[in-house]
Design a protein around this motif. Structure first.
Motif, short mmCIF file in Angstrom:
data_model
loop_
_atom_site.label_atom_id
_atom_site.label_comp_id
_atom_site.label_asym_id
_atom_site.label_seq_id
_atom_site.Cartn_x
_atom_site.Cartn_y
_atom_site.Cartn_z
N ASP A 24 -26.23 -7.83 10.65
CA ASP A 24 -27.65 -8.17 10.66
C ASP A 24 -27.93 -9.54 11.28
O ASP A 24 -28.97 -9.74 11.91
CB ASP A 24 -28.21 -8.13 9.24
N VAL A 25 -27.00 -10.49 11.12
CA VAL A 25 -27.23 -11.83 11.65
C VAL A 25 -27.40 -11.80 13.17
O VAL A 25 -28.16 -12.59 13.73
CB VAL A 25 -26.08 -12.78 11.24
N PHE A 26 -26.73 -10.87 13.83
CA PHE A 26 -26.86 -10.76 15.29
C PHE A 26 -28.03 -9.86 15.68
O PHE A 26 -28.72 -10.14 16.67
CB PHE A 26 -25.56 -10.26 15.89
N LYS A 27 -28.26 -8.81 14.92
CA LYS A 27 -29.42 -7.97 15.20
C LYS A 27 -30.72 -8.76 15.04
O LYS A 27 -31.70 -8.53 15.77
CB LYS A 27 -29.42 -6.73 14.30
N ALA A 28 -30.71 -9.72 14.12
CA ALA A 28 -31.90 -10.55 13.92
C ALA A 28 -32.21 -11.37 15.17
O ALA A 28 -33.38 -11.60 15.50
CB ALA A 28 -31.69 -11.47 12.72
N ARG A 29 -31.18 -11.78 15.89
CA ARG A 29 -31.41 -12.56 17.11
C ARG A 29 -32.05 -11.71 18.19
O ARG A 29 -32.90 -12.18 18.96
CB ARG A 29 -30.08 -13.15 17.61
N LEU A 30 -31.65 -10.44 18.27
CA LEU A 30 -32.28 -9.54 19.23
C LEU A 30 -33.72 -9.24 18.81
O LEU A 30 -34.62 -9.17 19.65
CB LEU A 30 -31.48 -8.24 19.35
N ARG A 31 -33.94 -9.08 17.51
CA ARG A 31 -35.31 -8.82 17.02
C ARG A 31 -36.22 -10.00 17.34
O ARG A 31 -37.39 -9.82 17.69
CB ARG A 31 -35.28 -8.55 15.52
N GLU A 32 -35.71 -11.23 17.24
CA GLU A 32 -36.51 -12.40 17.58
C GLU A 32 -36.97 -12.34 19.04
O GLU A 32 -38.13 -12.61 19.35
CB GLU A 32 -35.69 -13.68 17.35
N ARG A 33 -36.05 -12.00 19.92
CA ARG A 33 -36.41 -11.91 21.34
C ARG A 33 -37.39 -10.76 21.59
O ARG A 33 -38.31 -10.88 22.41
CB ARG A 33 -35.15 -11.73 22.19
N TRP A 34 -37.20 -9.65 20.91
CA TRP A 34 -38.08 -8.49 21.05
C TRP A 34 -39.50 -8.84 20.61
O TRP A 34 -40.48 -8.55 21.32
CB TRP A 34 -37.49 -7.36 20.23
#
Length: 895
Positions: free
Chosen positions: A248-258
């Motif tokens: 989740d810590v890395f998926k959160a970074r993609l969600r921020e950009r999205w």
């Protein structure tokens, strides 16, 4: 009476035994030990060392000319390369000298350094702990190797990110330890700290000064290419489920950009909801017997290969259900499956599939829509569902990527494990998902990233936004890395992003070179990836598949006006037809006017005298020898480019539309095959995608008939004899017959080749000029006769069974190879590849050369070993070759 019967039986047994021994003795005459010494660089008639630029880079840096091809100085250059991987990239000084000189002998003029960062090697480019310092000992070995390659006229391709394993010691969150090394690569697209690590390594390696050449890799003209990342792309990884697997810590970074991307486009949740719209809608049931209340009516149950399974509808656990008992799985998932055919689907439709299921053991199944008829193509994405021991309800949303009047709902992969499955209460209904989900808000940054399995659960507008977001993020990564290499590090080499099978042609065309890879029947690993015991290779020749070969896969991604390379290629062992690999690739690479082809791979295994695995060509005599033909055909340019050019336009919008429509899959990014081309095109004319082109150009040949002849007449793929196809190369300086040519006569201008029957009736017979003159005038020619080669003691079995397909045996008379129904069978030898030496088939052929010639059988370094008798028939010199000469190559000389 009894004595007489016994005597007769004894005589019969003796006669039978005599016949067996005689047949074995005859078969033994066809095979002989033959290897090509790992340390040979002698200047014999087969040596091409003198044709290379020495030192590499003597004419300056490799550059792109105005015609989109590669040049050094004022001359065009094509590359014939090999990959050198992992530990083999760091040989001792003596090994470096030997390998560099040997590669030059076989006409190899570039080495692609691959897997230098291999996480599985204890000795690699990094100095532990972590991966932020270079290993001085490894770097010294690499430096010396590069210097020796350069000295021998061999250029270099340096790969930056291939198999690096990032850890918390590199300054990343501890969750990085839970991510597989290949999956870690995708983080560079949206995690700044990871991208900085990629740049840091590039700086350390490329600005390092090689003490043996006194240049940095950034400025050395012998460095032709630098590759950013191997086989990677954000869209590709998303489709492959990599994003779903991230912590989740890395998926959160993609969600921020999205969410930042959406805010920049829409500004507010209200405007986003207005744009996406879409309330959930569910249509009528499509299946006539979804719950098995009518028994098995409408359903089709399949077993293939050696798999054993039963299908029963009944009451189980108090539920009317289908029970599938896989009593014997052969490791190939689709060998046990069931489906519901007869469905009419249209491109763009979306269906919600629901079902209940459980399994008695750990298991996964796949759910998709497919054609219920040949060629059984997928009509939707394939969704993987993990089953538990308890009954659960599963929902899968499938998007239809192509219309079909006889589609099927396909439940597959049941053959992967031996267990018992239960399925109940299927439903398939037209579906429209909602735009925003509960709790999603732009202001709070909570709009979720999309999963491939849920992609079609969103409305069309939402799917298009997600596709555009991924495309732009992927492009930005590659352009940022490109600018860093070129502008900040001052890299003079040409930069490749990744292959156009894992990224898109339009994105890759914004860098210097477009690249791709292909393997004919890559090893499959039904269990654990790269398990050395549990694997198979389909034993099938590519020559029998003219319209569904690697040539289409590669050619469909070539971009007009950009250099095009194939930096990985092979027909992996133990495919018994693998001698066809590099001659076929070279013929069509030359016809298509590509710029580089690379064999995968050349391992430093020393004096092994045996084939050591799937990919190593260094100890495969038939593959190494075939490089002579490949060099002549492609590097020297004996096969001229096709006369006509066919183009198909492509742009950013087309690529995004293909993703939205479900046309793309992991490992299969946009290509001409997605755009309605004729697969016969690259066999006849040159082909390219035209980025931002306005219309198609050129006339495509129909994909009908049995013979595909290039428009310049130099390459013909002939399948007039079904199942016994041949590829014929006919150029002034090189001619070749590849495939099932036995019993046929192939007439060229100054030569005729008539292959004879053999183990598989399959061979590669080619004649090439070694002095650059046409065959009609050449005074030094080499004839190659390549058939089957295997290790002593090798036993190939049909995967999942104990049935022997082929066996290489030593007998008192020599070596024999027994073969039983070898074609189109998945074969394996587990972890027993046999022992030294390699055993070669002596290919028989009658050859006619116009004019007077002498013919010599050559030993394993290319020295004359035995005179081959000739006879004169009018203006022709005629001779026979065969196993009695115990060689795979011959010298043909005009006195």
């Amino acid at each position: 009476m009894a004595a007489a019967v016994a005597a007769l039986l004894a005589v019969g047994a003796a006669a039978w035994l005599y016949t067996i021994v005689r047949e074995r003795s005859e078969r033994a005459k066809s095979f002989f030990p033959f290897y090509l010494p790992w340390d040979d660089s002698s200047g014999t008639v087969v040596s091409l060392s003198g044709s290379l630029h020495k030192p590499a880079g003597k004419y300056g840096h490799v550059r792109v000319g105005p015609d989109g091809h590669l040049y050094v100085g004022g001359q065009r250059i094509r590359f014939l390369g090999v990959n050198i991987c992992a530990r083999s990239a760091f040989p001792t000084k003596r090994e470096a000298e030997i390998i560099a000189a040997r590669l030059a002998k076989f006409g190899v003029n570039i080495v692609r350094f691959h897997h230098m960062d291999a996480a599985w090697e204890t000795f690699n480019i990094f100095q532990p702990p972590g991966t932020r310092r270079l290993n001085p000992a490894a770097l010294d070995r690499l430096d010396y190797f590069v210097a020796k390659l350069k000295e021998n006229g061999v250029y270099v391709n340096l790969n930056l990110l291939v198999s690096r394993r990032l850890t918390a010691a590199d300054g990343l969150p501890p969750e990085i330890e839970r991510v597989e090394w290949k999956d870690q690569q995708v983080l560079g697209f949206f995690v700044d700290e990871v991208r900085q690590l990629h740049k840091e390594y590039a700086r350390q390696l490329l600005l390092h000064r090689n003490p043996y050449t006194n240049t940095t890799y950034a400025e050395d003209p012998a460095v032709a290419f630098v590759e950013i990342v191997n086989e990677q792309g954000l869209i590709h990884s998303w489709l492959d489920g990599v994003i779903d697997r991230l912590p989740d810590v890395f998926k959160a970074r993609l969600r921020e950009r999205w969410n930042a991307w959406l805010r920049a486009k829409y500004g507010s949740t209200e405007r986003l909801r207005e744009a996406w719209g879409g309330e959930t809608r569910l249509g009528e049931e499509v299946l006539a017997n979804p719950d098995f209340s009518l028994g098995t009516q409408g359903w089709v149950f399949e077993r293939h290969g050696s798999a054993q399974a039963s299908f029963t509808v009944g009451i189980f656990d108090g539920v009317r259900a289908l029970r599938v008992v896989v009593a014997r799985g052969d490791g190939i998932g689709w060998h046990v499956q069931f489906n519901y055919p007869g469905l009419r689907v249209r491109e763009g439709e979306v269906y919600l599939v629901r079902f209940r299921a459980r399994a008695e053991g750990e298991a996964t199944v796949t759910v998709s829509l497919k054609q219920a008829h040949e060629p059984w193509r997928s009509l939707s994405q394939v969704v993987t569902v993990k089953l538990s021991r308890e009954w659960r309800t599963y929902e899968v949303v499938l998007g239809v990527s192509a219309s079909d009047d006889n589609a099927r709902l396909d439940i597959s992969n049941l053959g992967a494990v031996e267990t018992t499955y239960y399925f109940a209460d299927f439903s398939m209904r037209p579906y429209q998902g909602s735009g925003l989900r509960e709790g999603e808000s732009l202001e709070r940054g909570t709009v979720g990233i999309f999963s491939p399995s849920d992609f079609y659960g969103r409305p069309l507008a939402a799917r298009r936004d997600w596709a555009e977001f991924l495309w732009e993020l992927e492009r930005d990564y590659f352009l940022d890395m490109y600018r860093y290499l070129k502008e900040e590090l001052g890299v003079k080499a040409l930069v490749i992003g990744t292959i156009a099978g894992c990224s898109t042609p339009v994105i890759m065309s914004q860098l210097d070179v477009v690249d791709t890879h292909a393997y004919w029947h890559h090893p499959a690993f039904p269990g654990t990836p790269w398990d050395p015991r549990n694997w198979y290779v389909v034993n099938e020749p590519m020559v029998n598949h003219p319209l569904d070969s690697n040539i289409q896969w590669l050619a469909s991604r070539r971009v007009l006006g950009k250099p095009f390379t194939v930096t990985e290629y092979n027909h992996p062992a133990p495919n018994m037809y693998d001698a066809e690999a590099f001659v076929t690739l070279a013929a069509y690479a030359a016809l298509q006017d590509w710029d580089g082809i690379f064999a995968f791979a050349y391992d430093n295994v020393g004096d092994a005298r045996r084939i050591t695995g799937f990919f190593d060509i260094s100890q495969s005599p038939q593959k190494m020898a075939s490089l002579l033909l490949a060099h002549a055909i492609f590097v020297r340019g004996d096969v001229a480019p096709a006369s006509a050019l066919v183009t198909i336009p492509i742009d950013r919008g087309v690529e995004i539309d293909l993703l939205v429509r479900g046309k793309l899959h992991a490992w299969d990014m946009p290509g001409a095959h997605h755009l309605g081309w004729s697969p016969a095109t690259p066999l006849v004319h040159r082909f390219a995608l035209e980025v931002n082109g306005s219309a198609r150009r050129g006339s495509e040949p129909p994909a009908t008939g049995r013979v595909y002849r290039s428009d310049n007449g130099m390459v013909t793929w002939d399948c007039s004899a079904e199942g016994r196809c041949v590829l014929v190369v006919d150029s002034p300086r090189t001619v070749a017959v590849v495939g099932f040519g036995a019993g046929r006569s192939f007439r060229f201008g100054s030569a005729t080749i008539e292959p004879k029957g053999s183990l598989l009736n399959f061979s590669v017979v080619g004649l090439t000029s070694m002095d650059g003159l046409p065959l009609s005038e050449s005074r030094r020619m080499v004839l190659l006769a390549l058939g089957y080669v295997g290790n002593a003691g090798l036993e190939l079995r049909e995967y999942g069974t104990s049935r022997v397909v082929a066996r290489v045996m030593q007998v008192p008379e020599g070596y024999v190879v027994d073969v039983h129904q070898p074609v189109n069978v998945p074969v394996t030898c587990g972890d027993n590849w046999g022992s030294a030496p390699t055993v070669a088939e002596g290919v028989r052929a009658t050859v006619r050369i116009k004019g007077a010639v002498e013919v010599w059988a050559l030993d394993n370094v290319g020295r004359r070993a035995a005179r081959v008798p000739t006879r004169t028939e009018g203006e022709w010199t005629v001779f026979e070759i065969g196993p009695e000469y115990k060689t795979i190559w011959y010298e043909v000389a005009r006195p």
